[in-house]
Design a protein around this motif. Structure first.
Motif, PDB file in Angstrom:
ATOM      1  N   PRO A 203       0.841  -1.209   0.000  1.00 32.08           N
ATOM      2  CA  PRO A 203       0.000   0.000   0.000  1.00 32.08           C
ATOM      3  C   PRO A 203       0.876   1.259   0.000  1.00 32.08           C
ATOM      4  CG  PRO A 203       0.003  -1.040   2.171  1.00 32.08           C
ATOM      5  CD  PRO A 203       0.689  -1.998   1.235  1.00 32.08           C
ATOM      6  N   LEU A 204       0.449   2.233  -0.766  1.00 35.23           N
ATOM      7  CA  LEU A 204       1.222   3.474  -0.876  1.00 35.23           C
ATOM      8  C   LEU A 204       1.065   4.296   0.402  1.00 35.23           C
ATOM      9  CD1 LEU A 204       2.933   5.429  -2.562  1.00 35.23           C
ATOM     10  CD2 LEU A 204       0.805   6.418  -3.445  1.00 35.23           C
ATOM     11  N   ARG A 205       2.195   4.531   1.051  1.00 35.08           N
ATOM     12  CA  ARG A 205       2.200   5.374   2.246  1.00 35.08           C
ATOM     13  C   ARG A 205       3.075   6.584   1.937  1.00 35.08           C
ATOM     14  NH1 ARG A 205       3.706   1.623   7.262  1.00 35.08           N
ATOM     15  NH2 ARG A 205       5.184   0.769   5.742  1.00 35.08           N
ATOM     16  N   PHE A 206       2.420   7.624   1.503  1.00 33.32           N
ATOM     17  CA  PHE A 206       3.153   8.805   1.058  1.00 33.32           C
ATOM     18  C   PHE A 206       3.449   9.715   2.236  1.00 33.32           C
ATOM     19  CE2 PHE A 206       3.242  13.160  -0.733  1.00 33.32           C
ATOM     20  CZ  PHE A 206       4.378  13.014  -1.514  1.00 33.32           C
ATOM     21  N   ASP A 207       4.705  10.126   2.352  1.00 27.79           N
ATOM     22  CA  ASP A 207       5.152  10.990   3.438  1.00 27.79           C
ATOM     23  C   ASP A 207       4.867  12.456   3.091  1.00 27.79           C
ATOM     24  OD1 ASP A 207       6.360  12.047   5.673  1.00 27.79           O
ATOM     25  OD2 ASP A 207       8.417  11.729   4.948  1.00 27.79           O
ATOM     26  N   THR A 261      12.541   8.693  11.785  1.00 25.17           N
ATOM     27  CA  THR A 261      11.679   7.916  12.689  1.00 25.17           C
ATOM     28  C   THR A 261      10.512   7.232  11.990  1.00 25.17           C
ATOM     29  OG1 THR A 261      10.476   9.964  13.233  1.00 25.17           O
ATOM     30  CG2 THR A 261      12.259   9.283  14.719  1.00 25.17           C
ATOM     31  N   ILE A 262      10.373   7.354  10.675  1.00 24.16           N
ATOM     32  CA  ILE A 262       9.292   6.657   9.973  1.00 24.16           C
ATOM     33  C   ILE A 262       9.896   5.606   9.042  1.00 24.16           C
ATOM     34  CG2 ILE A 262       7.769   8.662  10.102  1.00 24.16           C
ATOM     35  CD1 ILE A 262       8.298   9.187   7.158  1.00 24.16           C
ATOM     36  N   ASP A 263       9.076   4.630   8.663  1.00 27.27           N
ATOM     37  CA  ASP A 263       9.565   3.488   7.890  1.00 27.27           C
ATOM     38  C   ASP A 263       9.847   3.833   6.436  1.00 27.27           C
ATOM     39  OD1 ASP A 263       9.439   1.860  10.094  1.00 27.27           O
ATOM     40  OD2 ASP A 263       7.373   1.237   9.692  1.00 27.27           O
TER      41      ASP A 263
END
Length: 527
Positions: A203-207, A261-263
């Motif tokens: 799933p696309l997890r856009f920062d 701190t994010i994946d």
């Protein structure tokens, strides 16, 4: 391990180096045309500087996220899209009818250009086997290093002989040819195709927050560098600089904390844990600051104090480009024979320091060749640095992190140029004020030498004007002009002196690097 494409690596190199050169060229080619652009669009010259700032800010915004974009749309697709958009935006810049239009089109051009440098560098690293990484980085260096050198000359020639719009129109045919060549020869290596397939299944997890913080950081940084001296830095009575610095500091700290701190960060700062890459970033930032400081200071010196036009000052600077290409070919051969990149970097920094110091010893009685050779020495030194530094930076970087590493490295290279340009201008203007005060202490009317000069000049002028009052006024005016010329020249030479000290200090930084030999089977980070 990387996979070498079926196409000849040299065909790939030619295809990607041309658009890269075109993009790097555009970071400096417009500098010499600012007053022509402002005049043609009925704008103030100070407002015309936004033509440069808008390009650099949008370029800096895209550079660190180019790896993220490449991984998701495919590096080949991203590179081709960047060429197409850059070419289209260049045409729009050429037909712009107002300054706001031109600034908007330069933003589009900068965003497209931001993807060209890191993508082309990553393509070259994958196209050539490890033992020929020196040759790959030599090809990239020809584009990245000679672009800023050739830019002022080409820009001056186009402006003097045609029109400022041609500095943008010239990109259109070159861009079309580059797109056609890249379309034919480029393909993504297997590891990138596999990475893209894996990302597509997730799933696309856009920062979005990280992207916003990045945009805020880069915009604040570029505006401060571009307008800081004009607005008097921390002395700005309207608090523009102070406000931008606060925004810059807060946004930068928040960006670093979030991205660590994010994946799935949009800017992967974790790559800087690799020591060689981190040290190389420091060196490339500082080296390009020195390059751009000299590249902007020297034409200004020649045009202000020697009466050169843009084209003639470009001709004085351009011979260094030929020596640069020749030296990079030699460096590529040395790297191919297993020479440790650290020794070449250290030697190059020493040569840069020597060339900068040589330029700091110039005076107002020099001829063109006395300007050409010190600059040749400095550029030869930078040519010694560039390819070895790129080899050392990525030698221990895992393939999965290469795109992020290339983007950050390219960002710091470009921002080093912006920083060097701004600091050179600030140093020159501040030192001019200091030297004017110091010279005034020795050029008072009570000084015997000053009195003798005034008396001799007044006597000479009296013979031509037959007016004692006017002759005395003109004599004092000539003395004031000489003082201003000397103060300005000393300020310019101080910029070169500081550049020499910076380059010399970087030699110590090289000691922090690990052994860097581009050889078959050399150790790299965990894949």
């Amino acid at each position: 391990m990387s996979s070498t494409p079926a196409r000849s690596p040299w065909l790939v190199a030619v295809a990607v180096v041309v658009p890269t050169f075109m993009e790097v060229l555009d970071t400096t080619v417009a500098n010499v045309a600012l007053r022509y652009i402002a005049g043609g669009l009925s704008a103030a010259v100070t407002d015309g500087e936004w033509v440069i700032t808008s390009y650099l800010a949008s370029n800096a915004f895209v550079l660190p996220i180019s790896g993220w974009l490449s991984a998701r749309v495919g590096r080949r697709n991203y590179f081709l899209g960047s060429i197409a958009m850059f070419t289209f935006a260049s045409g729009l810049c050429g037909i712009a009818g107002s300054l706001p239009q031109l600034i908007l089109f330069r933003v589009l051009q900068g965003m497209a250009g931001g993807g060209l440098q890191p993508s082309s560098q990553a393509i070259l690293l994958d196209a050539f086997p490890r033992e020929r990484q020196g040759a790959a980085m030599t090809m990239f260096g020809i584009a990245a290093l000679t672009g800023p050198i050739v830019g002022p000359t080409l820009g001056g020639w186009l402006v003097d002989n045609y029109d400022w719009r041609w500095i943008f129109y010239i990109n259109v045919p070159v861009g079309l040819l580059a797109f056609a060549a890249s379309y034919r020869v480029l393909e993504d290596p297997p590891y990138l195709s596999e990475q893209r397939a894996q990302l597509a299944r997730q799933p696309l997890r856009f920062d979005g927050i990280g992207l916003g913080l990045l945009a805020l950081t880069m915009a604040s940084w570029e505006i401060v560098l571009s307008k800081g001296q004009e607005w008097d830095w921390l002395g700005d009575p309207f608090w523009r600089v102070q406000t931008l610095l606060i925004i810059l500091a807060v946004a930068a700290v928040c960006l670093v904390v979030r991205e660590l701190t994010i994946d799935q960060p949009v800017v992967d700062l974790r790559v800087l844990r690799e020591r060689n890459l981190a040290v190389s970033c420091v060196i490339i930032f500082s080296a390009f600051a020195v390059l751009y400081a000299a590249t902007t200071t020297l034409p200004s010196l020649l045009q202000t104090l020697f009466g050169y036009d843009a084209y003639l000052s470009g001709l004085v600077m351009s011979p260094a480009g030929f020596f640069s290409i020749a030296m990079m070919a030699v460096v590529g051969a040395l790297l191919g024979r297993g020479t440790d990149a650290r020794w070449l970097i250290a030697a190059g920094l020493l040569v840069v320091s020597a060339g900068s110091w040589w330029m700091s010893t110039m005076n107002l009685d020099i001829e063109p060749f006395q300007v050409i050779w010190p600059r040749v020495v400095m550029i030869v030194g930078l040519s010694l640095i560039f390819a070895p530094l790129n080899v050392a930076a990525y030698l221990y970087t895992p393939l999965r992190q290469r795109a992020a590493a290339v983007g950050l490295f390219a960002l710091l290279r470009n921002e080093g140029g912006s920083f060097g340009t701004s600091m050179a201008q600030t140093l020159q203007e501040r030192r001019e004020q200091l030297h004017t005060l110091r010279l005034s202490e020795h050029v008072e009317t009570t000084s015997a030498n000053a009195a003798a000069f005034l008396e001799q000049t007044k006597t000479f002028l009296l013979e031509h004007t037959a007016d004692p009052v006017k002759a005395a006024q003109m004599a004092h005016g000539l003395l004031g002009n000489l003082r201003r010329q000397q103060a300005l020249s000393l300020a310019y030479f101080d910029v070169f002196w500081v550049s020499a000290v910076v380059a010399l200090g970087l030699v110590l930084v090289v000691l922090l690097m690990k052994r860097s030999v581009a050889e078959q089977g050399a150790h790299v980070g965990a894949e």
